[in-house]
Structures are given as C-alpha cells and as structure tokens.
Design a protein around this motif. Structure first.
Motif, short mmCIF file in Angstrom:
data_model
loop_
_atom_site.label_atom_id
_atom_site.label_comp_id
_atom_site.label_asym_id
_atom_site.label_seq_id
_atom_site.Cartn_x
_atom_site.Cartn_y
_atom_site.Cartn_z
N THR A 281 1.96 11.49 -10.26
CA THR A 281 1.22 12.76 -10.21
C THR A 281 2.17 13.94 -10.30
O THR A 281 1.90 14.94 -11.01
CB THR A 281 0.40 12.84 -8.91
OG1 THR A 281 -0.48 11.73 -8.84
CG2 THR A 281 -0.39 14.14 -8.86
N ILE B 238 0.84 -1.21 0.00
CA ILE B 238 0.00 0.00 0.00
C ILE B 238 0.87 1.25 0.00
O ILE B 238 0.64 2.21 -0.76
CB ILE B 238 -0.94 0.00 1.22
CG1 ILE B 238 -2.00 -1.11 1.07
CG2 ILE B 238 -1.62 1.35 1.38
CD1 ILE B 238 -2.86 -1.30 2.30
N ALA B 239 1.92 1.24 0.84
CA ALA B 239 2.83 2.39 0.89
C ALA B 239 3.55 2.58 -0.44
O ALA B 239 3.75 3.71 -0.91
CB ALA B 239 3.85 2.19 2.02
N TYR B 240 3.94 1.45 -1.06
CA TYR B 240 4.63 1.53 -2.35
C TYR B 240 3.72 2.11 -3.44
O TYR B 240 4.14 2.97 -4.23
CB TYR B 240 5.12 0.13 -2.75
CG TYR B 240 5.79 0.08 -4.09
CD1 TYR B 240 7.10 0.51 -4.24
CD2 TYR B 240 5.10 -0.38 -5.22
CE1 TYR B 240 7.73 0.47 -5.49
CE2 TYR B 240 5.71 -0.42 -6.47
CZ TYR B 240 7.03 0.00 -6.59
OH TYR B 240 7.63 -0.03 -7.82
N ASN B 241 2.47 1.63 -3.48
CA ASN B 241 1.53 2.14 -4.49
C ASN B 241 1.25 3.63 -4.30
O ASN B 241 1.16 4.39 -5.28
CB ASN B 241 0.23 1.35 -4.44
CG ASN B 241 0.40 -0.07 -4.96
OD1 ASN B 241 1.27 -0.33 -5.79
ND2 ASN B 241 -0.42 -0.99 -4.47
N ARG B 242 1.13 4.04 -3.03
CA ARG B 242 0.89 5.46 -2.78
C ARG B 242 2.08 6.31 -3.22
O ARG B 242 1.92 7.37 -3.83
CB ARG B 242 0.62 5.68 -1.29
CG ARG B 242 -0.75 5.21 -0.85
CD ARG B 242 -0.92 5.40 0.65
NE ARG B 242 -2.27 5.00 1.07
CZ ARG B 242 -2.65 4.92 2.35
NH1 ARG B 242 -1.77 5.18 3.32
NH2 ARG B 242 -3.88 4.55 2.65
N ALA B 243 3.29 5.84 -2.91
CA ALA B 243 4.48 6.59 -3.31
C ALA B 243 4.61 6.63 -4.83
O ALA B 243 4.97 7.67 -5.41
CB ALA B 243 5.72 5.95 -2.68
N GLN C 39 2.13 6.42 -7.04
CA GLN C 39 1.10 7.32 -7.55
C GLN C 39 1.48 8.79 -7.33
O GLN C 39 1.25 9.64 -8.20
CB GLN C 39 -0.24 7.01 -6.89
CG GLN C 39 -0.84 5.68 -7.33
CD GLN C 39 -2.04 5.28 -6.49
OE1 GLN C 39 -2.42 5.99 -5.58
NE2 GLN C 39 -2.62 4.13 -6.81
N ALA C 40 2.09 9.06 -6.18
CA ALA C 40 2.52 10.43 -5.91
C ALA C 40 3.61 10.85 -6.89
O ALA C 40 3.63 12.00 -7.38
CB ALA C 40 3.03 10.53 -4.47
#
Length: 293
Positions: free
Chosen positions: A278, A267-272, A274-275
């Motif tokens: 972006t 989850i942390a990897y996907n968020r990073a 995506q950030a």
C-alpha cells in the motif's frame, strides 16, 4: 518495512524448525512408550501379587523374627527418588522432586535437620535438583536408567536391604511416578523397608494360615529379597513409562503451540506485506500526480 518483513520471515523459519524437532521427539517417545507400557503392564500384576503375599506372611508370622519387617524408631531415613536423565518432559521431574521435598518436610523434618536423611537418586535430573537444594544425595545409581535391567536394579535393592539390616537406615521409601496412561502419571511414595504389614479391616477377623514347604524360616528368608527386588524393579519400569508418556504429551503440546505461533506470525507477515505494498502504491500514485501537475 523490509527489515520488519525479514524479521518475521526469520521467526517463521525458526518456529518451523523447532516444530520439526518437537514432532520427531514425539514420535520417538511414542515408540519408546509402547515398549515401556508393555513392560510395566506385564510386570505390575505379578509384582503386586508378590507384594501382597509378602505383606500377608509378615502380618501372620508374628512368632518369627523377620528382620526386614522389624519396625523401630526412625532415626535414619533413605529415600530412593526416581526421575529421568533428560528434560523436555513437562513438569514430570519437577513434580517428583517436589514430592520428595514434601515427604521430607512433612515426615522427616527432624531427621533432615540432623543430616540423617539420605537420597539415592535414579536419574540425573532429580540428582541435579536435590543436590542444588542442599539435600544429602548420592549419585551411585544416577545412571541406572541408561540400561534398565533387573540385575542393575537388584544391586541397588540388595544394598538397601543390607543397609537396613545393619541399622544404617530405619526407614526406606521409594518416590516415583506410577504410570496410568500417556497423559496421566500418579506421583506417589511407597514404603520399601520395613516390609509393611496388612492393616486389619474393621469388622473382619482375618486368620491367615499358610502351609510352608520347605521349612518356614528357610522359605521366608529366600523369598523376601526376591520380592523386594521385584518391587523396586516395578517402580523403575513405572517411572520409565511415565517419563516417556510425559515427554510425548509435552512434545505434542509444543507442536500445537508452534502451530498457533505460526498462525499469528503469518497473519502479522501478511499485514506487514500489505502495508508495504500500500505504501509503495501510494508513493507511485503521488509521484505520477506530481509529474502531471
């Protein structure tokens, strides 16, 4: 941002590698547990019946001078503490050593203060812990679990019996874990010498009358050491099964915890990621807008 992504990827790979090890150890312990469980389940009824018979004989034969059942003032104490040689078994070894320390503190504090409590360790982990805490330990049987056999256990039982007969010890107790199932171990102490007598039950007048063949003295002298050897061997088998069960349970929980960590890391990897995407898109749009102006 790329450095953060790389760090998370490395952690994910590390957790996956650890999880593979814990799963493999769980499978190995499960295979060993099956053999150890079969051994103790076959041994326990036989050993318990022999111990019951011995206690009944000792309780009934008051006219005989049975040295191994002689109760005397407790000055010197021997504890046989059975742990394991390896860790990664949860709190298994810690619980046994804590129980041994508790027995000494509650029952033999005066003897311990006088240096008259000796510990024979079976298993390296218990020996390391109790020696570190400055107990009077012996490592002569520390490696007995490397090759569990009746002959090796018999040597230790014979030495304890001889020492008791000579008066070197007035009380011998076994501290070990009794196997119940893979997830449950019962940490207990068991009196080895003097041979415990059957406590009379209130309201019951139990008169035991045995018929001995051959002579009573000869039979008891021959029978008692064999039963004591069996009793100690049962404790070692119980401890071995308990160790494998504790390790299997610990590795199963470790594998489950690894899954939870992997889920959080992904989850942390996907968020990073995506950030980072972006941010890159924002920079591209901003650059295109600047060129148009």
């Amino acid at each position: 941002m790329s450095g953060q992504l790389k760090e998370v990827r490395n952690r994910i790979e590390s957790v996956k590698s650890t999880q593979q090890i814990t799963k493999a150890m769980k499978m190995v312990s499960a295979a060993k547990l099956r053999r150890a469980q079969d051994a103790i389940m076959q041994m326990r009824p036989y050993a318990q019946k022999l111990q019951e018979m011995l206690s009944n004989i000792v309780s009934a034969e008051n006219e005989l001078s049975i040295k191994l059942a002689e109760e005397r003032p407790v000055n010197n104490v021997l504890l046989i503490v059975i742990t394991s040689d390896r860790g990664l078994a949860g709190a298994y070894n810690a619980n046994i050593t804590k129980l041994a320390q508790s027995v000494i503190a509650e029952k033999y504090a005066a003897q311990h203060a006088a240096g008259k409590v000796t510990i024979w360790n079976v298993g390296k982990k218990g020996w390391e812990s109790l020696t570190k805490n400055r107990y009077k330990t012996s490592d002569r049987y520390k490696d007995l679990l490397h090759d569990i056999s009746f002959n090796h256990v018999q040597e230790m039982a014979k030495e304890a019996v001889i020492a008791f007969e000579k008066g070197e010890f007035d009380m011998v107790e076994i501290v070990y874990s009794r196997f119940k199932n893979a997830a449950t171990q019962i940490f207990t102490t068991e009196q080895f010498l003097p041979i415990p007598k059957v406590q009379p039950q209130e309201g019951k007048n139990k008169n035991i009358d045995f018929i001995f063949e051959p002579q009573k003295e000869q039979l008891i002298t021959e029978l008692m050491p064999k039963i004591l050897n069996t009793q100690l061997f049962k404790a070692v088998l119980d401890a071995n099964a308990s160790e494998q069960g504790a390790r299997m349970t610990a590795m199963d929980k470790a594998s489950d915890n690894a899954n939870e960590i992997l889920r959080s890391l992904k989850i942390a990897y996907n968020r990073a990621r995506q950030a980072a995407i972006t941010t890159e898109l924002t920079e591209i749009v901003s650059g295109a807008a600047a060129l148009q102006e």
